[in-house]
Design an enzyme around this catalytic site. Structure first.
Site, mmCIF file in Angstrom:
data_model
loop_
_atom_site.group_PDB
_atom_site.id
_atom_site.type_symbol
_atom_site.label_atom_id
_atom_site.label_comp_id
_atom_site.label_asym_id
_atom_site.label_seq_id
_atom_site.Cartn_x
_atom_site.Cartn_y
_atom_site.Cartn_z
ATOM 1 N N GLY A 1 -58.817 -33.294 26.800
ATOM 2 C CA GLY A 1 -58.927 -33.957 28.004
ATOM 3 C C GLY A 1 -60.344 -33.634 29.756
ATOM 4 N N GLU B 1 -57.588 -44.814 20.162
ATOM 5 C CA GLU B 1 -58.858 -45.166 21.311
ATOM 6 C C GLU B 1 -59.199 -44.512 21.467
ATOM 7 O OE1 GLU B 1 -56.369 -47.187 23.064
ATOM 8 O OE2 GLU B 1 -54.475 -48.362 21.407
ATOM 9 N N GLN C 1 -50.933 -35.437 21.416
ATOM 10 C CA GLN C 1 -49.958 -34.237 21.103
ATOM 11 C C GLN C 1 -48.829 -36.232 20.703
ATOM 12 O OE1 GLN C 1 -48.506 -32.050 24.434
ATOM 13 N NE2 GLN C 1 -49.985 -32.965 25.081
ATOM 14 N N LYS D 1 -47.842 -56.015 12.228
ATOM 15 C CA LYS D 1 -49.140 -55.947 11.739
ATOM 16 C C LYS D 1 -49.774 -54.511 11.573
ATOM 17 C CE LYS D 1 -51.013 -57.766 15.808
ATOM 18 N NZ LYS D 1 -50.419 -58.605 16.641
#
Lengths: 474, 214
Positions: B114, B138, B157, B177
């Site tokens: 991050g 993503e 995590q 899905k």
């Protein structure tokens, strides 16, 4: 279970059809693109192949009207159906060889990972720096030196300075994502070890077997094939035999498993040797529920090729004799010794390596990756220790117990075959040989989706196994 | 309630939760989370000629449009995938996860990554109880430098929350899905029943406008 061999052959052909369909649909063609028409012709041809196959499936699905039981085919009809299935497979091979007309792709990264692990068995000083894998249009697995081949085609070898080498292994396009049949690639890797093969051919017992120059060339090629078979057997165990048998069953024409060529001994001859070596090394994958009375994978598949060979013999009136001058047992022992020199004994598979194959096959059934696996003994011993007031030190111990260990690519492939025999074949027999509302095309489509899922599971397991090896701490 | 390391270990021991491969449990299991690793497949958004997802065509063609919109990149172990600044890519965990009916998961980034601007999910971080499969990342690089991402590195995590058992595990649900999938899957927004209705509505309008012209 009746007509097992014929049903297995049908399922193997359905698998090829499904893979061909998948390969065609995975290419970036859509209705707006030029290639759509070409792909359309292929798909039309596949429809025709499915029609031909359906006639055989219908026959195998017949039930006795009085008892509602499956019919048992007599030997002549068995022979006729097997011949028909071989012809159907030949039409798939023919279609495969036309794949040059469509856009192609390179091999999957997983194949390179798999091959890298195989080549690691060959000592560094005897291993080429790089081995290419090329997706091939013809349905054959082969090893060639591309440099040599292409330059001689262009007839320019003499004009180039320096010697080049580019060992390359061909993989049929439709086997691109089928790790179970990459077993045959392991055999081809054996050919890459030129030093080992030269050593073998110079061994006095082997050299003595030639006796005349005329058979020297023939036998040297045959011995080379047996050498590569044993190389693959010692690395893969039963998975090599099962793969080879299905390949031989499908690709052999009439009497094919007993027909030798100038470059290869007869399939049945090679498979007998592999089976014998597996038995002698006690490399056995147990079928907890025996199939056709066989309680291990190799014997079941060996029986299938024997059955086919016996049927061929009756039909073709073949009488095959072993070459009288060849002291087979002795030569095979020598070849084994030579293979042992490359794959040191501590690298070779033992029965212990198959201890968890059954539980891995169980995980595959649940759709779980098998690149790593927990140790059930460690876990069970820790379960009772884990209490609410556990110390930080103890918690670290328990964490250690749940850490998974790497599953080797060979275990993955063997677990895949075991799962196929235990679950996939029986489920497929139910789908294709029982009557229900679905058309064969719909059945193949649905079945193909499951097959794709299984392939993905095995491919990702091979990758996960490699990453585990890279990042697990000593 | 968030599961502590003790509860996570117990759930893993009893196979209530499955995380495989668990390559280094000592390093991966934190006080209240388990680190997850990056898989090998990436799907990048690419510049395409299409102006939008055209819902007036059959579902197979929408599926094709989605495939056209993304480029698949498959890297081998020990080879990097570079995520450039402001670039978006789908990826997946190396691990296959199985959650029981009474444990949900929440995917979060790792502080280490991050700090250089890597986001592992933009909007969908919740993992339903009873989920089975690999999780989708993503990925977004919010920093200024391309990030070298190698398969197998710990980039995220998962935090577990206990709840009362759900009526139906995610994987068993009709229309689940993304269940039991391994690797990175394309969006299947067109599979949502709302979109199927919208699709029928648009297609109906086109047909009736053709009739009117006749």
């Amino acid at each position: 279970m009746y007509n097992y061999l014929e049903k297995v052959l049908c399922i193997e052909i359905i698998e090829k059809i499904s893979r061909l369909q998948r390969f065609l649909s995975s290419e970036p063609y859509d209705s707006k693109r030029q290639g759509a028409e070409v792909v359309g012709v292929f798909l039309k041809a596949i429809d025709g192949i499915i029609d031909n196959l359906n006639a055989v499936i219908q026959r195998l699905s017949f039930k006795d009207t009085a008892t509602e039981e499956e019919i048992v085919l007599d030997e002549w009809e068995k022979q006729a159906l097997i011949r028909r299935l071989s012809d159907i497979f030949k039409s798939i091979e023919g279609l495969h060889s036309c794949m040059e007309f469509i856009y192609g792709r390179w091999v999957m990264p997983e194949t390179r990972v798999f091959l890298k692990n195989v080549l690691d068995f060959i000592p560094e000083d005897r291993r080429p720096e790089k081995v290419n894998i090329i997706l091939s249009n013809s349905y054959s697995f082969a090893e060639v030196d591309l440099y040599e081949d292409i330059l001689s085609l262009a007839d320019i070898r003499g004009n180039l300075k320096g010697e080049g080498q580019s060992p390359s292994i061909f993989l049929p396009k439709i086997e691109r994502d089928n790790p179970l049949n990459w077993s045959i690639l392991v055999h081809e890797c054996g050919h890459v070890d030129h030093q080992g093969i030269t050593n073998l051919l110079e061994t006095p017992t082997i050299a003595a077997a030639y006796e005349t120059p005329a058979i020297k060339e023939l036998f040297s090629k045959w011995f080379m094939e047996i050498y590569c078979d044993l190389f693959a057997t010692k690395i893969l165990g039963p998975a090599y035999l099962t793969s080879f048998v299905t390949f031989a069953l499908l690709s052999a024409g009439a009497g094919g498993s007993e027909v030798a060529s100038l470059t290869h001994p007869a399939d049945i001859f090679r498979i007998s040797i592999i089976h014998e070596v597996l038995k002698n090394s006690n490399l056995k994958i147990v079928l907890s529920d025996p199939v056709l009375g066989f309680d291990d994978l190799s014997s079941l598949f060996f029986n299938m090729i024997e059955e086919r060979t016996k049927l061929d013999r009756k039909y073709m009136h073949l009488s095959v004799k072993k070459p009288s001058k060849l002291r087979l047992g002795e030569c095979v022992d020598i070849i084994c010794e030579e293979v042992d020199k490359i794959i040191s004994l501590n690298q070779q598979l033992t029965i212990k390596d198959f201890a968890r194959v059954d539980s891995l096959a169980g995980r595959l059934e649940k759709g779980i990756l098998i690149g790593a696996s927990p140790d059930p003994d460690k876990i069970n011993s820790m379960k009772k220790d884990l209490e609410q007031n556990i110390t930080a030190k103890k918690l670290e111990e328990v964490k250690g117990a749940i850490q998974e260990s790497r599953v080797l690519p060979w275990e993955i492939v063997n677990a895949g075959w075991l799962y196929k025999v235990k679950k996939v074949y029986p489920q497929s027999f139910d789908i294709f040989f029982s009557t229900n509302e679905l058309t064969i095309e719909d059945k193949i489509e649905k079945w193909g989706e499951d097959l794709e899922g299984m392939d993905r599971l095995l491919l990702k397991s091979i990758e996960a196994s490699e990453i585990q090896a890279l990042f697990e701490e000593e | 309630m968030v599961l502590s390391d003790y509860e996570i270990v117990q759930a893993l021991l009893n196979e209530d939760i499955i995380i495989t491969p668990l390559i280094n449990s000592a390093k991966q299991i934190g006080s209240s989370s388990v680190d997850l690793r990056l898989g090998t497949e990436f799907k990048l958004i690419r510049i395409v000629k299409q102006t939008h997802f055209d819902l007036s065509v059959p579902t197979e063609q929408i599926e094709e449009q989605v495939r056209e919109y993304t480029e698949v990149v498959h890297v081998e172990p020990m080879q990097p995938f570079f995520l450039h600044p402001n670039e978006f890519a789908l990826a997946s965990t190396l691990e296959y996860l199985v959650l029981p009916r009474d444990i949900a998961g929440r995917l979060e980034g790792r502080s280490t990554w991050g700090r250089v601007g890597l986001q592992v999910h933009s909007t969908a971080g919740l993992v339903d109880p009873g989920f089975e499969g690999t999780l989708t990342f993503e990925l977004n690089n919010m920093g200024k430098l391309p990030l070298p991402l190698y398969p197998g590195v710990r980039i995220a995590q998962i935090i577990f929350h206990r709840c009362s058992p759900v009526s139906e595990p995610y994987t068993k649900k009709v229309g689940a899905k993304y269940a039991k999938f391994i690797g990175t899957k394309y969006t299947m927004f067109y599979d949502d029943y709302e979109y199927q209705k919208i699709q029928r509505f648009i297609q109906g309008n086109i047909k009736s406008s053709i009739k009117t012209k006749d």
